[in-house]
Design an enzyme around this catalytic site. Structure first.
Site, mmCIF file in Angstrom:
data_model
loop_
_atom_site.group_PDB
_atom_site.id
_atom_site.type_symbol
_atom_site.label_atom_id
_atom_site.label_comp_id
_atom_site.label_asym_id
_atom_site.label_seq_id
_atom_site.Cartn_x
_atom_site.Cartn_y
_atom_site.Cartn_z
ATOM 1 C CE LYS A 1 -94.896 -68.359 -59.489
ATOM 2 N NZ LYS A 1 -93.329 -68.744 -60.211
ATOM 3 N NE ARG B 1 -86.834 -72.238 -61.240
ATOM 4 C CZ ARG B 1 -87.989 -71.991 -61.947
ATOM 5 N NH1 ARG B 1 -88.488 -71.495 -62.696
ATOM 6 N NH2 ARG B 1 -88.955 -72.655 -60.708
ATOM 7 C CE1 TYR C 1 -99.265 -49.144 -87.869
ATOM 8 C CE2 TYR C 1 -100.199 -50.380 -86.058
ATOM 9 C CZ TYR C 1 -99.823 -49.119 -86.787
ATOM 10 O OH TYR C 1 -100.127 -47.827 -85.729
ATOM 11 C CG MET D 1 -100.012 -49.929 -78.130
ATOM 12 S SD MET D 1 -99.239 -48.315 -77.941
ATOM 13 C CE MET D 1 -97.770 -48.454 -78.761
HETATM 14 C C1 LIG Z 1 -91.571 -73.045 -57.025
HETATM 15 C C2 LIG Z 1 -92.816 -73.074 -57.795
HETATM 16 N N1 LIG Z 1 -93.601 -73.616 -56.950
HETATM 17 C C3 LIG Z 1 -94.995 -73.849 -57.560
HETATM 18 C C4 LIG Z 1 -95.267 -73.033 -58.774
HETATM 19 C C5 LIG Z 1 -96.604 -73.122 -59.334
HETATM 20 O O1 LIG Z 1 -96.697 -73.832 -60.667
HETATM 21 P P1 LIG Z 1 -97.771 -74.193 -61.413
HETATM 22 O O2 LIG Z 1 -98.405 -72.793 -61.856
HETATM 23 O O3 LIG Z 1 -97.310 -74.708 -62.625
HETATM 24 O O4 LIG Z 1 -98.831 -74.601 -60.803
HETATM 25 C C6 LIG Z 1 -94.377 -72.211 -59.355
HETATM 26 C C7 LIG Z 1 -94.543 -71.582 -60.584
HETATM 27 O O5 LIG Z 1 -93.823 -71.315 -61.404
HETATM 28 C C8 LIG Z 1 -93.048 -72.216 -58.913
HETATM 29 O O6 LIG Z 1 -91.761 -71.469 -59.359
#
Ligand SMILES: Cc1ncc(COP(=O)(O)O)c(C=O)c1O
Length: 358
Positions: free
Chosen positions: A34, A130, A254, A302
């Protein structure tokens, strides 16, 4: 051309995936890609793991579609499930594995007309609060999903809040909560993120979900990536574009927050917060100039930042500067900036060209 590049070592990512697999022998592993593969480039990361990875995990349908276009056969897990009812049809067309993290999603799934059944991962809230069903709600929904024509495999997943804190009580409670529902009939189970892949074998279940470790950063504040046998995948490299003498009492940058306490040499580096370097990194944050350590001096701009070169008399315009990477762990820079490697890696902006080595 502006001298700033994020070099990405795809062999390191393959190595790190293999480490995850070795930590969890006999288990399958979703490579978490992701957020543009944690900033490394989803397209290149998925391609480099095409033949190795058992599956991929993403945060939304758009990311899933990108992975599907690159890999016709992969299992792709939508970690947060569908955000609106119409997405179930697309998820089925893309042949995704879908998390179902609450009653609204379960209802929408059961109302969906799908061309083929989906692999569904019921998400259990084991204590992070969550996403996920409570254990009672999970028991209530389980038979309905089990019998639903929209469901092929019915699987169980959950996520840790504190797996990076070794020996943490909440983690033990979360594992116990997960185990407490395993009398229900599930096809596959998944619980472990990177921290748990590396240190909690009891959480490995059928599928692990390594993310940060694939990119060669550590999930822990007290164990470095190298100690874990991981290889950093990204090196953020810039150049010294100017060098000047600064007299005692004169300031840099800055806000004039850095003031020379001795006759100083200060270098200007071609990287700033619009590239993803954290603006809140304080003076003293390490930077490698020509392979040697120097310290950030004053506020990050920046497009540029300044480093104190007083102890590096040889440093000159054109020298290579590593902001983080193979020789300076991203986690060390993150610790100085009061954040985590995850944030620095995912925030490298689109204007920084990625250059790949396989
Ligand atoms: C549901 C879920 N599984 C696995 C992971 C992977 O976690 P990590 O990057 O700590 O291995 C994430 C990352 O946030 C996650 O949200």
């Amino acid at each position: 051309m502006r001298p700033l590049v994020a070099h990405v070592d795809l062999a390191a990512i393959r190595h790190n995936y293999a480490v995850a697999k070795r930590c969890a022998p006999g288990r399958e592993a979703f490579a978490v890609v992701k957020a543009n593969a944690y900033g490394h480039g989803a397209r290149e990361v998925v391609s480099c793991l095409h033949d190795e990875a058992d599956g991929f995990a993403v945060a939304c349908l758009e990311e899933a579609a990108e992975v599907r276009a690159l890999h016709a056969g992969a299992r792709i897990l939508l970690l947060e499930g569908c955000f609106e009812p119409a997405e179930y049809l697309i998820a089925a067309q893309l042949r995704l594995d879908v998390a179902v993290q609450g009653p609204e999603q379960a209802q929408a799934l059961l109302a969906a007309q799908l061309p083929s059944a989906l692999n569904v991962w019921m998400k259990l809230d084991t204590g992070m609060h969550r996403l996920g069903f409570s254990p009672e709600a999970l028991r209530d929904w389980h038979p309905r999903l089990r019998q639903a024509p929209q469901v092929a495999e019915l699987n169980l997943m959950s996520h840790f809040a504190n797996a990076d804190l070794r020996g943490d009580e909440l983690t033990e409670d979360q594992v116990a909560c997960f185990l407490s529902v395993l009398d229900l009939d599930f096809d596959q189970r998944s619980l472990a993120n990177s921290a748990a892949v590396l240190t909690i074998p009891a959480a490995h279940m059928d599928w692990v979900r390594p993310g940060i470790m694939l990119y060669g950063a550590t999930p822990f504040s007290d164990i470095g990536a190298a100690e874990l046998g991981l290889r950093p995948a990204m090196s953020l490299e810039a150049q010294l574009i100017a060098v000047r003498e600064v007299a005692v009492g004169e300031s840099v940058g800055y806000g004039a927050t850095w003031v020379a306490e001795r006759p100083s040499r200060v270098g200007t580096v071609s990287c700033g917060y619009a590239d993803g370097y954290p603006r809140h990194a304080p003076s003293g944050t390490p930077v490698l100039v020509g392979g040697q350590r120097a310290a950030l001096a004053g506020r990050v701009s920046m497009d540029m930042l300044a480093v104190d070169l007083t102890d590096l008399p040889e440093a000159a315009v054109g020298d290579r500067v590593e902001l983080w990477g193979v020789n300076l762990p991203v986690d060390e820079v993150a610790a100085h900036a009061g954040t985590i490697g995850y944030e620095l890696l995912t925030k490298v902006t689109a204007r920084v060209p990625r250059r790949y080595r396989s």
